[in-house]
Design an enzyme around this catalytic site. Sequence first.
Site, PDB file in Angstrom:
ATOM      1  N   HIS A 130       0.830  -1.195   0.000  1.00 18.54           N
ATOM      2  CA  HIS A 130       0.000   0.000   0.000  1.00 18.54           C
ATOM      3  C   HIS A 130       0.870   1.254   0.000  1.00 18.54           C
ATOM      4  CE1 HIS A 130      -3.331  -2.683   1.175  1.00 18.54           C
ATOM      5  NE2 HIS A 130      -4.100  -1.745   0.684  1.00 18.54           N
ATOM      6  N   LYS A 134      -0.870   4.984   4.392  1.00 16.88           N
ATOM      7  CA  LYS A 134      -1.786   4.054   5.062  1.00 16.88           C
ATOM      8  C   LYS A 134      -1.365   3.875   6.507  1.00 16.88           C
ATOM      9  CE  LYS A 134      -4.199  -0.320   4.601  1.00 16.88           C
ATOM     10  NZ  LYS A 134      -5.473   0.363   4.845  1.00 16.88           N
TER      11      LYS A 134
END
Length: 233
Positions: A130, A134
């Site tokens: 990600h 995040k």
Amino acid sequence: MKIALLGYGKMGKAIETIALQRGHTIVIKTSRDSDYNINDADVAIDFSVPSAAFNNISNCLNNQVPVISGTTGWLEQYDDIVSLCEKQKGAFIYASNFSLGVNIFFELNETLAKMMAKLNDYKLDIEEIHHTQKLDAPSGTAITLAEGIIKNNSAYQDWQLDTASDKNIPIIAKRIPEVPGTHIISYTSPIDTIKIEHEAHNREGFALGAVIAAEWLADKTGVFTMKDVLNIG
């Protein structure tokens, strides 16, 4: 529909774009400390932060506003929300990932887990990648994938971040700039590897799924999942 966006970061803005394209109106956009009247909305979409999600969802349920949430990191209070939803005869959907493709991927993952359950030579791992903004690791999507495997393969009892043991699934979490989300399930034996992968190209898939879920939930009562929305599984 009149939609409340509880959390107006990158996901909130992507949801706003899709919702407006589909003919809806955004009546509330909140940041972490915003004041708002949730009764102005027909449905709420929560993509806030873990510390705000429980209060956001509770406020909606206490005011009879259907709510969907894609915020991760607050799930130790999930059962409390389910109880509140039932008490208030409200409507609620939580999903670790609202992408339509990811929810199909969840089903593929569970089917593959059943097929691999008796093949003991294969070692399993989950990798998720990600963007660096995040906040949580592993991702909620990776945890959902691990839970789907555990449910269908008695060889595994839990998951562990970045490490492996006999009964636990290792989840390898990587953070790389500008990566919307990639999840890879690998079964590796001495002779071959079986792998399934979902790669998001942008945030539009998450946003579209969230709006579709909100449209579906608007006239319902109860606690649902994306399996209900998509009529799969």
